[in-house]
Design a protein around this motif. Structure first.
Motif, PDB file in Angstrom:
ATOM      1  N   SER A  58      -9.149  -0.183  -6.498  1.00 58.02           N
ATOM      2  CA  SER A  58      -7.810  -0.296  -6.257  1.00 58.02           C
ATOM      3  C   SER A  58      -7.735  -0.619  -4.761  1.00 58.02           C
ATOM      4  O   SER A  58      -6.423  -0.459  -4.142  1.00 58.02           O
ATOM      5  N   PRO A  64      -4.148 -10.336  -5.385  1.00 60.55           N
ATOM      6  CA  PRO A  64      -4.094  -9.955  -6.921  1.00 60.55           C
ATOM      7  C   PRO A  64      -4.655  -8.690  -6.993  1.00 60.55           C
ATOM      8  O   PRO A  64      -5.669  -8.450  -6.588  1.00 60.55           O
ATOM      9  N   ALA A  65      -4.012  -8.006  -7.876  1.00 62.06           N
ATOM     10  CA  ALA A  65      -4.636  -6.426  -8.276  1.00 62.06           C
ATOM     11  C   ALA A  65      -5.235  -6.771  -9.646  1.00 62.06           C
ATOM     12  O   ALA A  65      -4.973  -7.633 -10.396  1.00 62.06           O
ATOM     13  N   GLY A  67      -5.315  -5.144 -12.324  1.00 63.73           N
ATOM     14  CA  GLY A  67      -4.367  -5.065 -13.413  1.00 63.73           C
ATOM     15  C   GLY A  67      -3.435  -6.318 -13.874  1.00 63.73           C
ATOM     16  O   GLY A  67      -3.118  -6.558 -15.041  1.00 63.73           O
ATOM     17  N   ASP A  68      -3.223  -7.091 -12.824  1.00 72.54           N
ATOM     18  CA  ASP A  68      -2.351  -7.887 -13.041  1.00 72.54           C
ATOM     19  C   ASP A  68      -3.290  -9.317 -13.547  1.00 72.54           C
ATOM     20  O   ASP A  68      -2.646 -10.359 -13.788  1.00 72.54           O
ATOM     21  N   ILE A  69      -4.507  -9.359 -13.257  1.00 73.44           N
ATOM     22  CA  ILE A  69      -5.175 -10.746 -13.364  1.00 73.44           C
ATOM     23  C   ILE A  69      -6.154 -10.664 -14.572  1.00 73.44           C
ATOM     24  O   ILE A  69      -6.186 -11.927 -14.941  1.00 73.44           O
ATOM     25  N   TYR A 205     -12.741  -3.807 -17.317  1.00 68.65           N
ATOM     26  CA  TYR A 205     -11.475  -4.219 -18.174  1.00 68.65           C
ATOM     27  C   TYR A 205     -10.992  -3.083 -19.090  1.00 68.65           C
ATOM     28  O   TYR A 205      -9.601  -3.006 -19.224  1.00 68.65           O
ATOM     29  N   PRO A 208      -8.178   1.594 -17.803  1.00 69.47           N
ATOM     30  CA  PRO A 208      -6.757   1.055 -17.111  1.00 69.47           C
ATOM     31  C   PRO A 208      -7.146   0.787 -15.665  1.00 69.47           C
ATOM     32  O   PRO A 208      -7.256   1.696 -14.901  1.00 69.47           O
ATOM     33  N   SER A 209      -6.825  -0.576 -15.302  1.00 70.48           N
ATOM     34  CA  SER A 209      -6.720  -0.857 -13.751  1.00 70.48           C
ATOM     35  C   SER A 209      -5.291  -0.645 -12.888  1.00 70.48           C
ATOM     36  O   SER A 209      -4.515  -0.944 -13.731  1.00 70.48           O
ATOM     37  N   PRO A 210      -5.615  -0.608 -11.641  1.00 66.68           N
ATOM     38  CA  PRO A 210      -4.408  -0.246 -11.086  1.00 66.68           C
ATOM     39  C   PRO A 210      -3.744  -1.889 -10.815  1.00 66.68           C
ATOM     40  O   PRO A 210      -4.163  -2.891 -10.928  1.00 66.68           O
ATOM     41  N   THR A 211      -2.478  -1.736 -10.755  1.00 64.97           N
ATOM     42  CA  THR A 211      -1.579  -3.021 -10.696  1.00 64.97           C
ATOM     43  C   THR A 211      -0.891  -2.761  -9.382  1.00 64.97           C
ATOM     44  O   THR A 211      -0.834  -1.786  -8.733  1.00 64.97           O
ATOM     45  N   SER A 212      -0.597  -4.009  -8.880  1.00 65.11           N
ATOM     46  CA  SER A 212       0.111  -4.044  -7.496  1.00 65.11           C
ATOM     47  C   SER A 212       1.632  -3.480  -7.759  1.00 65.11           C
ATOM     48  O   SER A 212       2.289  -3.649  -8.633  1.00 65.11           O
TER      49      SER A 212
END
Lengths: 212, 669
Positions: A58, A64-65, A67-69, A205, A208-212
């Motif tokens: 995180s 880029p975060a 979750g976004d990439i 993957y 769930p990954s953090p997003t910005s």
């Protein structure tokens, strides 16, 4: 083999060969046990790298975060390819154990090909991330991501080199039923690399990954 | 894979394919040593190299003590002082104690389990050369005036480019990486050897305690080395490729380094001490003429230490802000681990109790271990109490503690081993008189040096300061400690003189007769010095302390009576039909390549190219090397068949591990 050399040299062979492929105390040959022990050590190597990723996932700073990439469908396909290579590895081993040199060769090459496809996918993924602004030095997250997946990629590549070496020695007629254990040992390594990928794929993957 | 190639080439000297060379035939002199795969020679090489580095590390220690002898010392500057204490710690831990353990393990472990060599003789040779390469690489940093200066545990981000801009910490990271591969390969090799190659009848619980402790240590190394490998890679990537693992400006957490380092570092502490425990467990029963008290308990304590050693690392970080729950948990686990260690101390005392004690130099050193390690262990328990530790952290009290366990525990144990096994290795004893001088000078000097550090530390003197002002009450004990350090140096000089003089005295004399100490374990079945093939016949084992039970028995009154003399029991060593693995050029070639890769990472990536090529040539020639040399002495296919494949996989692995970061970096840059 050793016996042959000894006879050629005209030297007496002693019966007390207490180490070699047979007659070990554990019943596992030295070579195979060495690989098992080595894989035990590798668990801690990837354990350390996965930890380094987890605490940094995180921390994407201004880059880029995760979750976004991530392109999860793409990576899922390449993961599937890698997992299927474990199946072909098993087929290669069982072919050789049956003495089926031709199928052994085919499945060894298929395994190497699937591994190369996976590496190709990784190269594609890395370059597309780079284009989207996620370089190695962008953030602690990016450093940890590239280091972890990079180390895994290097392991797959080493596996491909071993598979190709096996295929070459098969074409030279030197990989036969009686040394199928060599294929088994390379297979152990290959399966390990696949199993590690299951963990890495899940951690990077699927969770769930953090997003910005 | 290597097999048919072998048939091709060894069958009557047919033309060799490119890259395939016949194996070296020895040829005497240095060639024998460079190409050897004999575990005994490799053990001697480890010992010699470790003592060489011991000289360097000791010299650094004396400079440190000279600087601190008086307030406002001016012997060295602050910058050089940082390099001195860092390299002193790194050298003593990684280049002295660990390889000394490897020396004893290599020489003795195959003998103690009744084997002719280790499972993978060429990998074994590679381990030694890699260790030497790593050690020389580290010390090369002195020659370019840029030695590591971040302390032996190299806390990031203090060791990042910002605060340590020179190449010093790169030398640290790469040098330890190379030495780490050596330890890892050696650990895998010895584990396979012990698990697979024990003599008939030798179950795990008939193994000598030394072998047991070495086995536990190899498992610790097997799982600890990869963790520091990761840490060193991350540091290297941070420093050289701009990664952000330890960069607080980017929000990274520097505690990551501390956790990774100490998850390696605490098991490492047991890596340092357990071999010495093993040696002491062989020496004390022999010179007390009693079996080891509570053998199983001893072994299980060692195993317990091996497991618990993984759960105490954060006691090095009590003041790093890890939170009250972590501190509580690690306080408890740290106190618990004192229990199996205490068991060992009590068992050694119980072994000596009522025994017929012979105070030889070896036994003196062993008792030194028991007493000095007890002091170090007790001060260790005081660190476990986290409130007390908060005061002790980073003071000389800590310095006192770890010198009592590492010098007083580990190093004295190795000296005990030197005096005990010297006749086995070199065929003559070390002199007892000089040996006793050696012991007393070392033990007195040791207590003079490190005893007062407890007081200095509790009075508030910080470790790692390059000097101090007068008036804090530090003057007297610092001067006292410096005098003590020179007393230790004289003790070590006695050892060096002893080595030279006893060799000179033994020249022309027949070798020491078998079994000089009335010993107990299998290595004493062989004559002194051990013949190249170890055992004429592999010994059938039926009990713990097999050798002793063949010499002695009990009569109907329960009194110990002699059954046979040592000369009757021992083998003559004149078998000439034993097949041993042939020497090989390639371990040293592979090992020579890695430092070049390291220099490339530091100075110019192009230097990596010849290094990588050297490694690849070494690996491939290794794989396709004929398995043996039928014309050489002790020729035959023994024990080396199929090594090619595994050596291939293995060295391939380490080779790519080393060259990988550079390739990856290149692609990132």
């Amino acid at each position: 083999m050793s016996e042959a050399i000894v006879t050629e040299a005209g030297e007496p062979a002693r019966g007390d060969h207490d180490h070699g492929d047979h007659g070990t105390l554990t019943g596992i040959s030295n070579n195979k046990l060495l690989m098992w022990v080595f894989l035990g050590s590798e668990c801690l190597l990837f354990g350390g790298l996965i930890s380094a990723y987890l605490i940094n996932r995180s921390r994407f700073h201004t880059g880029p975060a995760p979750g976004d990439i991530f392109d999860i469908p793409f990576t899922s396909v390449s993961s599937f390819v890698l997992l299927m290579s474990s199946l072909t590895m098993v087929l290669a081993l069982s072919a050789l154990q049956r003495g089926d040199i031709r199928n052994n060769r085919i499945w060894l090459l298929t395994t190497a090909l699937l591994g190369s496809l996976f590496i190709g996918g990784q190269v594609y993924e890395f370059t597309s991330f780079l284009r989207e602004g996620l370089g190695y030095t962008t953030s602690p997250f990016s450093s940890a991501f590239f280091t972890l997946t990079g180390f895994h990629g290097i392991h797959v590549s080493v596996g491909i080199v071993m598979l190709m070496s096996l295929a070459i020695s098969s074409y030279r007629g030197t990989l036969t039923q009686k040394n199928s254990e060599t294929v088994e040992i390379v297979g152990l390594y290959w399966h390990f690399v696949d199993v590690v990928w299951i963990f890495i794929f899940t951690v990077i993957y699927l969770v769930p990954s953090p997003t910005s | 894979m290597s097999e048919p190639v072998a048939e091709l080439t060894s069958g009557g000297g047919a033309a060799l394919p490119l890259g395939v060379y016949s194996r070296p035939k020895g040829g005497g002199g240095w060639r024998d040593w460079v190409t050897t795969v004999d575990h005994k020679k490799i053990g001697i090489l480890y010992g010699g190299a470790a003592l060489f580095f011991f000289g360097i590390g000791g010299f650094e220690a004396l400079l440190i003590r000279l600087q601190l002898a008086t307030p406002n010392g001016t012997v060295v500057g602050a910058d050089l002082y940082n390099q001195l204490y860092t390299m002193h710690g790194v050298t003593m831990v990684f280049l002295v104690i660990m390889p000394l353990a490897a020396a004893f393990a290599n020489y003795l472990l195959p003998l103690q389990i009744g084997a002719r060599d280790v499972a993978f003789p060429r990998l074994n040779a590679m381990s030694f050369w890699l260790f030497l390469a790593g050690g020389l690489f580290l010390n090369f940093s002195w020659l370019v005036g840029d030695a590591p200066d971040g302390g032996w545990f190299a806390y990031a981000p203090n060791t990042g480019v910002t605060f340590s801009p020179g190449h010093g910490m790169d030398f640290y990271a790469i040098g330890l990486q190379i030495a780490g591969i050596a330890s890892l390969v050696s650990a895998m090799n010895l584990i396979v050897t012990v698990l697979n190659m024990r003599a008939p009848g030798m179950t795990l619980f008939k193994m000598p305690v030394f072998t047991w402790m070495i086995l536990v240590v190899q498992f610790l190394l097997l799982f600890a080395i990869p963790v520091i490998t990761v840490a060193l890679f991350l540091l290297l990537f941070d420093r050289n490729f701009g990664a952000n693992f330890f960069n607080p400006e980017m929000g990274a957490d520097p505690l990551l380094w501390q956790h990774l380092f100490w998850i390696f570092g605490h098991p490492e502490v047991y890596v340092l001490i357990l071999p010495s425990f093993g040696i002491v467990s062989e020496v004390i029963p022999t010179f007390s003429r009693k079996p080891l008290f509570g053998y199983e308990f001893m072994v299980f304590s060692g195993i317990a230490i091996g497991f618990m050693g993984w759960g105490v690392w954060a006691h090095h970080m009590f003041v790093s802000g890890i939170g009250p729950i972590s501190i509580g948990a690690f306080t408890l686990s740290t106190m618990f681990i004192a229990v199996p260690t205490g068991v060992k101390i009590l068992n050694w005392l119980a072994t000596m109790w009522g025994g017929k004690i012979r105070l030889t130099a070896s036994m003196l050193f062993a008792t030194g271990v028991v007493s000095m390690f007890t002091i170090g262990g007790l001060s260790g328990v005081t660190h476990a109490v986290s409130p007390a530790d908060t005061q002790q952290t980073d003071t000389y009290y800590i310095v006192a503690h770890f010198h009592y366990v590492i010098f007083g525990g580990a190093l004295l144990g190795f000296f005990s081993g030197f005096y005990f096994w010297w006749p086995k290795v070199f065929g003559h004893r070390l002199g007892e008189t000089l040996g006793k001088w050696n012991f007393w000078l070392m033990i007195v000097g040791f207590n003079m040096t490190f005893g007062p550090m407890h007081i200095l530390g509790l009075n508030g003197m910080s470790r790692r300061i390059d000097t101090y002002s007068p008036g804090f009450g530090f003057e007297f004990w610092n001067l006292f400690a410096t005098v003590g350090a020179f007393v230790i140096a004289f003790g070590v000089l006695c050892f060096a003189m002893n080595v030279i003089l006893s060799a000179r005295r033994a020249r022309g004399l027949p070798p020491e007769p078998p079994d000089p100490w009335d010993a107990r374990s299998l290595e004493w079945f062989t004559p002194n010095p051990t013949p190249v093939h170890n055992f004429d016949e592999i010994v059938e084992v039926s009990s713990l302390d097999e050798f002793w039970h063949r010499k002695w028995t009990t009569d109907e009154n329960g009194r110990v009576v002699r059954r046979a003399t040592a000369a009757e029991v021992c083998q003559t060593g004149d078998a000439d039909d034993v097949h041993l693995p042939s020497p090989s050029y390639w371990p040293v070639v592979v090992a020579a390549g890695l430092p070049l890769v390291g220099f490339g990472l530091l100075y110019n990536l192009w230097i990596c190219v010849p290094g990588t090529i050297l490694v690849l040539i070494g690996v491939y020639a290794w794989v396709f090397e004929p398995p043996d040399d039928p014309d050489g002495p002790f020729g035959g296919g023994h024990g080396d068949e199929g090594h090619g494949d595994e050596g291939h996989g293995e060295t391939e692995e380490s080779a790519s591990d080393e060259s990988a970061p550079q390739e990856e970096a290149a692609s990132v840059e």
